[in-house]
Motif scaffolding. Structure first.
Motif, mmCIF file in Angstrom:
data_model
loop_
_atom_site.group_PDB
_atom_site.id
_atom_site.type_symbol
_atom_site.label_atom_id
_atom_site.label_comp_id
_atom_site.label_asym_id
_atom_site.label_seq_id
_atom_site.Cartn_x
_atom_site.Cartn_y
_atom_site.Cartn_z
ATOM 1 N N ALA A 81 0.826 -1.211 0.000
ATOM 2 C CA ALA A 81 0.000 0.000 0.000
ATOM 3 C C ALA A 81 0.859 1.258 0.000
ATOM 4 C CB ALA A 81 -0.911 0.004 1.233
ATOM 5 N N ARG A 82 0.424 2.263 -0.737
ATOM 6 C CA ARG A 82 1.146 3.540 -0.746
ATOM 7 C C ARG A 82 0.952 4.284 0.578
ATOM 8 N NH1 ARG A 82 -1.151 3.073 -5.888
ATOM 9 N NH2 ARG A 82 0.395 2.887 -7.561
ATOM 10 N N ASP A 83 -0.218 4.133 1.206
ATOM 11 C CA ASP A 83 -0.511 4.790 2.476
ATOM 12 C C ASP A 83 -1.170 3.767 3.410
ATOM 13 O OD1 ASP A 83 -1.308 6.359 4.607
ATOM 14 O OD2 ASP A 83 -1.979 8.028 3.364
ATOM 15 N N PRO A 84 -0.350 2.918 4.072
ATOM 16 C CA PRO A 84 -0.931 1.875 4.933
ATOM 17 C C PRO A 84 -1.850 2.414 6.023
ATOM 18 C CG PRO A 84 1.402 1.461 4.562
ATOM 19 C CD PRO A 84 1.114 2.826 4.029
ATOM 20 N N GLU A 85 -1.487 3.549 6.629
ATOM 21 C CA GLU A 85 -2.315 4.089 7.710
ATOM 22 C C GLU A 85 -3.708 4.453 7.209
ATOM 23 O OE1 GLU A 85 -2.061 4.465 10.886
ATOM 24 O OE2 GLU A 85 0.043 3.990 11.289
ATOM 25 N N LYS A 86 -3.776 5.099 6.061
ATOM 26 C CA LYS A 86 -5.070 5.487 5.499
ATOM 27 C C LYS A 86 -5.894 4.261 5.130
ATOM 28 C CE LYS A 86 -7.137 8.458 1.952
ATOM 29 N NZ LYS A 86 -6.842 9.399 0.831
ATOM 30 N N LEU A 87 -5.224 3.261 4.555
ATOM 31 C CA LEU A 87 -5.931 2.048 4.172
ATOM 32 C C LEU A 87 -6.380 1.266 5.414
ATOM 33 C CD1 LEU A 87 -6.764 0.848 1.488
ATOM 34 C CD2 LEU A 87 -4.679 -0.534 1.491
ATOM 35 N N ALA A 95 -2.271 -7.815 5.967
ATOM 36 C CA ALA A 95 -1.031 -7.045 6.075
ATOM 37 C C ALA A 95 -1.031 -5.958 5.015
ATOM 38 C CB ALA A 95 0.176 -7.958 5.890
ATOM 39 N N LEU A 96 -0.855 -4.713 5.440
ATOM 40 C CA LEU A 96 -0.758 -3.571 4.527
ATOM 41 C C LEU A 96 0.690 -3.107 4.560
ATOM 42 C CD1 LEU A 96 -4.034 -1.765 5.656
ATOM 43 C CD2 LEU A 96 -3.726 -3.386 3.760
ATOM 44 N N ILE A 97 1.459 -3.540 3.569
ATOM 45 C CA ILE A 97 2.905 -3.340 3.551
ATOM 46 C C ILE A 97 3.236 -2.020 2.866
ATOM 47 C CG2 ILE A 97 5.106 -4.309 2.778
ATOM 48 C CD1 ILE A 97 3.687 -7.049 2.743
ATOM 49 N N LYS A 98 4.070 -1.234 3.518
ATOM 50 C CA LYS A 98 4.425 0.084 2.999
ATOM 51 C C LYS A 98 5.140 -0.022 1.651
ATOM 52 C CE LYS A 98 5.289 4.557 2.995
ATOM 53 N NZ LYS A 98 4.203 5.537 2.772
ATOM 54 N N PRO A 151 5.636 -3.800 -6.753
ATOM 55 C CA PRO A 151 4.577 -2.844 -7.098
ATOM 56 C C PRO A 151 3.482 -2.812 -6.042
ATOM 57 C CG PRO A 151 4.295 -4.876 -8.340
ATOM 58 C CD PRO A 151 5.587 -5.017 -7.589
ATOM 59 N N ALA A 152 2.709 -1.733 -6.037
ATOM 60 C CA ALA A 152 1.572 -1.643 -5.136
ATOM 61 C C ALA A 152 0.496 -2.637 -5.567
ATOM 62 C CB ALA A 152 1.008 -0.225 -5.137
ATOM 63 N N GLY A 153 -0.291 -3.096 -4.594
ATOM 64 C CA GLY A 153 -1.364 -4.037 -4.891
ATOM 65 C C GLY A 153 -1.128 -5.381 -4.215
#
Length: 292
Positions: A175-181, A212-215, A223-225
């Protein structure tokens, strides 16, 4: 650092000075951690200390403890702070005691990353100094559900032993923004945030499944996703044999400071997945018992 004053020591077995000296070992560890000074951190341990990490690794004595923590201080835990709390001291003899301790690693912004529990053995040397001769660290497992009527859904809770059939219990997204997600999944789907990495990666659970939302790293190649998923398994050796027999590479041990999956594998198309016997962490599932 705040530490409870009470101990389990009988009054005649250990003096107040002894108790203060034992507590000071953990205070010194915290100072060494805050300074990124692995030698100062390791100075609380005996030269031949029997040390076991949360992953079951056993560094060789004080020098091994220092080397391992130096890598942490210059890697995933750079800039973090250790809050070390002595919970109980029990004197077995005037020169020998057991210590229960809890430690929380806090990110530079103050957010807690992970809490561990430890049982240690401390001894007073011939020179009158206390040191830690044995130290076993662990991450507490989620509590099992309370006895009561079985829930309607028949999934095995995260962290609980599985049946013979492996279960998909984990999904990782870059994720580009783990906290937001994480806020999205927490607010919309009531998932609970149970772990943060120093880089901002977030780990959530609904009590059965971990996310898991990896930075996302600008200098990385990932890549993101969607990134990988994970199986909660009963027998690593048996699963490894089945994978090799199916023509895929032997699973590789994951050398990571995250207390989750133990092995990484791939399917014939090259899609990654994790294998874990102990589960993927997170809060225990909600209980339908009226006594909960």
């Amino acid at each position: 650092m705040q530490q409870p004053d009470e101990t389990n020591a009988p009054a005649h077995d250990g003096t107040e000075d002894d108790t203060r000296a034992i507590r000071a070992l953990w205070a010194d560890m915290a100072r060494g951690w805050a300074a990124g000074d692995a030698a100062l951190f390791a100075a609380s341990f005996a030269e031949d200390c029997d040390f076991t990490t949360v992953r079951g690794d056993k560094p060789l004595g004080r020098s091994g403890i220092a080397a391992g923590h130096d890598a942490l201080f210059h890697g995933p835990y750079a800039g973090t702070v250790l809050d070390a709390r002595v919970v109980a001291v029990r004197f077995l003899r005037p020169d020998l005691a057991t210590v229960e301790a809890e430690s929380t690693i806090n990110a530079p912004d103050g957010n807690p990353l992970i809490t561990t529990h430890a049982l240690a053995v401390v001894e007073r040397t011939a020179q009158g100094h206390w040191s830690i001769s044995a130290f076993h660290n662990m991450v507490p497992a989620p509590r099992p559900p309370q006895p009561g009527p079985a829930p309607d859904r028949k999934e095995t809770p995260v962290g609980e032993p599985t049946a013979a059939r492996p279960r998909v219990r984990h999904l990782a997204i870059v994720a580009r923004d783990p906290e937001k997600l994480a806020e999205f999944y927490s607010s919309v789907f009531a998932m609970e945030l149970f772990h943060r990495d120093p880089d901002g990666s977030c780990f959530l659970s609904d009590g059965y499944f971990s996310l898991a939302l990896i930075k996302h790293r600008l200098d990385g190649e990932t890549p993101a996703g969607f990134n990988h998923f994970g199986f909660h398994i009963e027998d690593t050796a048996a699963t490894t044999g089945a994978l090799v027999a199916a023509g895929t590479p032997k699973p590789a041990e994951r050398f990571t400071d995250r207390p989750f999956a133990e092995y990484r594998a791939m399917d014939p198309e090259g899609n990654w997945f994790d294998l874990s016997e102990h589960g993927f962490g997170g809060p225990r599932p909600p209980s339908d018992s009226t006594g909960s």
